[in-house]
Motif scaffolding. Structure first.
Motif, PDB file in Angstrom:
ATOM      1  N   GLY A 144       0.827  -1.210   0.000  1.00 28.48           N
ATOM      2  CA  GLY A 144       0.000   0.000   0.000  1.00 28.48           C
ATOM      3  C   GLY A 144       0.860   1.258   0.000  1.00 28.48           C
ATOM      4  N   VAL A 145       1.877   1.250   0.865  1.00 24.46           N
ATOM      5  CA  VAL A 145       2.790   2.393   0.935  1.00 24.46           C
ATOM      6  C   VAL A 145       3.513   2.570  -0.389  1.00 24.46           C
ATOM      7  N   LYS A 146       3.929   1.433  -0.966  1.00 23.93           N
ATOM      8  CA  LYS A 146       4.645   1.474  -2.245  1.00 23.93           C
ATOM      9  C   LYS A 146       3.779   2.118  -3.327  1.00 23.93           C
ATOM     10  N   ILE A 147       2.509   1.687  -3.366  1.00 18.62           N
ATOM     11  CA  ILE A 147       1.614   2.187  -4.407  1.00 18.62           C
ATOM     12  C   ILE A 147       1.389   3.686  -4.211  1.00 18.62           C
ATOM     13  N   ALA A 148       1.177   4.108  -2.948  1.00 20.86           N
ATOM     14  CA  ALA A 148       0.971   5.538  -2.675  1.00 20.86           C
ATOM     15  C   ALA A 148       2.209   6.326  -3.102  1.00 20.86           C
ATOM     16  N   PHE A 149       3.385   5.813  -2.743  1.00 14.59           N
ATOM     17  CA  PHE A 149       4.623   6.500  -3.092  1.00 14.59           C
ATOM     18  C   PHE A 149       4.766   6.603  -4.612  1.00 14.59           C
ATOM     19  N   GLY A 150       4.498   5.491  -5.308  1.00 10.99           N
ATOM     20  CA  GLY A 150       4.607   5.497  -6.765  1.00 10.99           C
ATOM     21  C   GLY A 150       3.650   6.488  -7.396  1.00 10.99           C
ATOM     22  N   PHE A 166       2.382   9.272  -6.052  1.00 13.39           N
ATOM     23  CA  PHE A 166       2.851  10.649  -5.849  1.00 13.39           C
ATOM     24  C   PHE A 166       4.055  10.952  -6.727  1.00 13.39           C
ATOM     25  N   ALA A 167       4.931   9.956  -6.894  1.00 12.38           N
ATOM     26  CA  ALA A 167       6.117  10.164  -7.732  1.00 12.38           C
ATOM     27  C   ALA A 167       5.700  10.446  -9.172  1.00 12.38           C
ATOM     28  N   GLY A 183       4.197  16.866 -13.241  1.00  7.03           N
ATOM     29  CA  GLY A 183       4.277  18.306 -12.981  1.00  7.03           C
ATOM     30  C   GLY A 183       5.600  18.874 -13.462  1.00  7.03           C
ATOM     31  N   LEU A 184       6.673  18.136 -13.176  1.00  8.16           N
ATOM     32  CA  LEU A 184       7.993  18.590 -13.620  1.00  8.16           C
ATOM     33  C   LEU A 184       8.059  18.692 -15.145  1.00  8.16           C
ATOM     34  N   ILE A 185       7.500  17.682 -15.814  1.00  7.42           N
ATOM     35  CA  ILE A 185       7.521  17.686 -17.283  1.00  7.42           C
ATOM     36  C   ILE A 185       6.732  18.888 -17.804  1.00  7.42           C
ATOM     37  N   TYR A 186       5.592  19.157 -17.182  1.00  4.70           N
ATOM     38  CA  TYR A 186       4.761  20.296 -17.600  1.00  4.70           C
ATOM     39  C   TYR A 186       5.544  21.594 -17.515  1.00  4.70           C
ATOM     40  N   TYR A 187       6.167  21.847 -16.346  1.00  2.00           N
ATOM     41  CA  TYR A 187       6.897  23.115 -16.209  1.00  2.00           C
ATOM     42  C   TYR A 187       8.145  23.125 -17.061  1.00  2.00           C
ATOM     43  N   GLY A 188       8.770  21.961 -17.262  1.00  2.00           N
ATOM     44  CA  GLY A 188       9.950  21.893 -18.124  1.00  2.00           C
ATOM     45  C   GLY A 188       9.609  22.288 -19.546  1.00  2.00           C
ATOM     46  N   VAL A 189       8.506  21.750 -20.059  1.00  2.03           N
ATOM     47  CA  VAL A 189       8.104  22.073 -21.425  1.00  2.03           C
ATOM     48  C   VAL A 189       7.744  23.549 -21.527  1.00  2.03           C
ATOM     49  N   ARG A 190       7.101  24.071 -20.484  1.00  5.78           N
ATOM     50  CA  ARG A 190       6.762  25.495 -20.483  1.00  5.78           C
ATOM     51  C   ARG A 190       8.014  26.358 -20.520  1.00  5.78           C
ATOM     52  N   GLN A 191       9.066  25.898 -19.855  1.00  7.45           N
ATOM     53  CA  GLN A 191      10.308  26.669 -19.853  1.00  7.45           C
ATOM     54  C   GLN A 191      10.927  26.703 -21.248  1.00  7.45           C
ATOM     55  N   LEU A 192      10.757  25.617 -22.007  1.00 13.30           N
ATOM     56  CA  LEU A 192      11.367  25.538 -23.335  1.00 13.30           C
ATOM     57  C   LEU A 192      10.632  26.433 -24.328  1.00 13.30           C
ATOM     58  N   GLY A 193       9.340  26.723 -24.051  1.00 11.38           N
ATOM     59  CA  GLY A 193       8.572  27.523 -24.996  1.00 11.38           C
ATOM     60  C   GLY A 193       9.008  28.989 -24.983  1.00 11.38           C
TER      61      GLY A 193
END
Lengths: 129, 172
Positions: free
Chosen positions: B103-109, B111-112, B118-128
């Motif tokens: 259960g903990v593993k699944i929750a952690f995965g 959130f990861a 989220g990181l990919i979203y802001y990364g792509v926004r930075q490239l624009g």
């Protein structure tokens, strides 16, 4: 064995008029007392582990908690077929079926003489001691 | 003994069938396993059960059957536990589908994954590139004035009487 099979069936074929629909209401309703009596008889006559476990599966499959008399008969049947694990499992079954912890305690109290006589621990007792 | 135990991974099959089917290749080891029946300590059956060979499991089974014929009050707690474990323990068909801690593993995965997206979203926004020059308040207000000059949409829109909307203004 055979008698229990017959008893489980709806007994009467009533002489109904042609206008009355014979629907599910015609099925026989078994009272709790006759259920208890039937399974006490069953466990008294069960002679091998398979029969005992089959009976346990059946009597714990209904929407009721088997009466202490049934549980006691089942415990004695488990003793007769020399299977300790099944005896422990009966208490697990009761724990699953009762509504709350208090009822489970009441069952434990009620069955205490048998448990002490046969030397049966519940699963909790096995794994905490 | 240990080698025998590790020799094969066991699958839980009905004991009688297993005894019949596995008899053929190991006639020699059959006698040795029957002698080792008394050697298998019942106190540790729970830890070893999964690793035991089917012959050893059969031996333990027979050993337990013999033990349970005695008065149950004389059985030790280990023997009782072993009997319970072999019959109803969490192995074979009763093994838990998810091992403990999943259960903990699944929750952690989960959130990861959300964090990564989220990181990919802001990364792509930075490239624009920067937003277009029309996306400023000044430009849009100037557009409004121009529209009123030209009497655009005089019935219900920006040049109509008593118009209270924002017109072309959308930037803050």
């Amino acid at each position: 064995m055979l008698s229990t099979a017959f008893r489980a069936r709806p007994v009467v074929f009533r002489n109904t008029s042609a206008f009355v629909r014979n629907s599910s209401s015609a099925h026989g309703q078994e009272t709790f007392e006759s259920f208890t009596e039937r399974y006490v008889e069953f466990f008294k006559s069960a002679q091998d582990l398979f029969e005992v476990q089959r009976g346990l599966n059946n009597c714990f499959a209904h929407d009721l908690v088997p009466a202490p008399a049934v549980c006691e008969a089942a415990l004695r049947a488990a003793r007769r077929v020399d299977d300790y694990a099944t005896a422990v499992r009966i208490f697990e079954g009761i724990k699953e079926k009762v509504e709350n912890q208090k009822q489970y305690q009441a069952y434990l109290e009620e069955l205490k003489p048998v448990r002490e006589e046969l030397g049966i621990e519940t699963k909790d007792e096995l794994y905490t001691s | 003994m240990q080698a025998l135990r590790l020799a094969r991974t066991t699958r839980v099959t009905p004991l009688r069938v297993r005894a019949l089917t596995t008899a053929a290749p190991s006639v020699a080891s059959g006698s040795s396993s029957s002698t080792s029946a008394s050697v298998i300590p019942l106190s540790n059956v729970e830890a070893q059960w999964e690793k035991m060979s089917s012959e050893e499991q059969l031996a333990v089974h027979q050993q337990l059957e013999a033990i349970q014929k005695k008065d149950w009050k004389e059985l030790s707690i280990d023997e009782k536990k072993a009997a319970y474990y072999v019959a109803f323990g969490p192995h074979g068909p009763r093994a838990p589908i998810n091992p403990p801690g999943s259960g903990v593993k699944i929750a952690f995965g989960t959130f990861a994954l959300i964090a990564t997206s989220g990181l990919i979203y802001y990364g792509v926004r930075q490239l624009g590139g920067p937003p277009p020059k029309t996306m400023t308040r000044e430009w849009q207000e100037a557009s409004n004035e121009r529209a009123k000059e030209q009497k655009i949409n005089p019935i219900s829109g920006i040049s109509s009487e008593g118009y209270s909307g924002k017109g072309f203004v959308q930037s803050k």
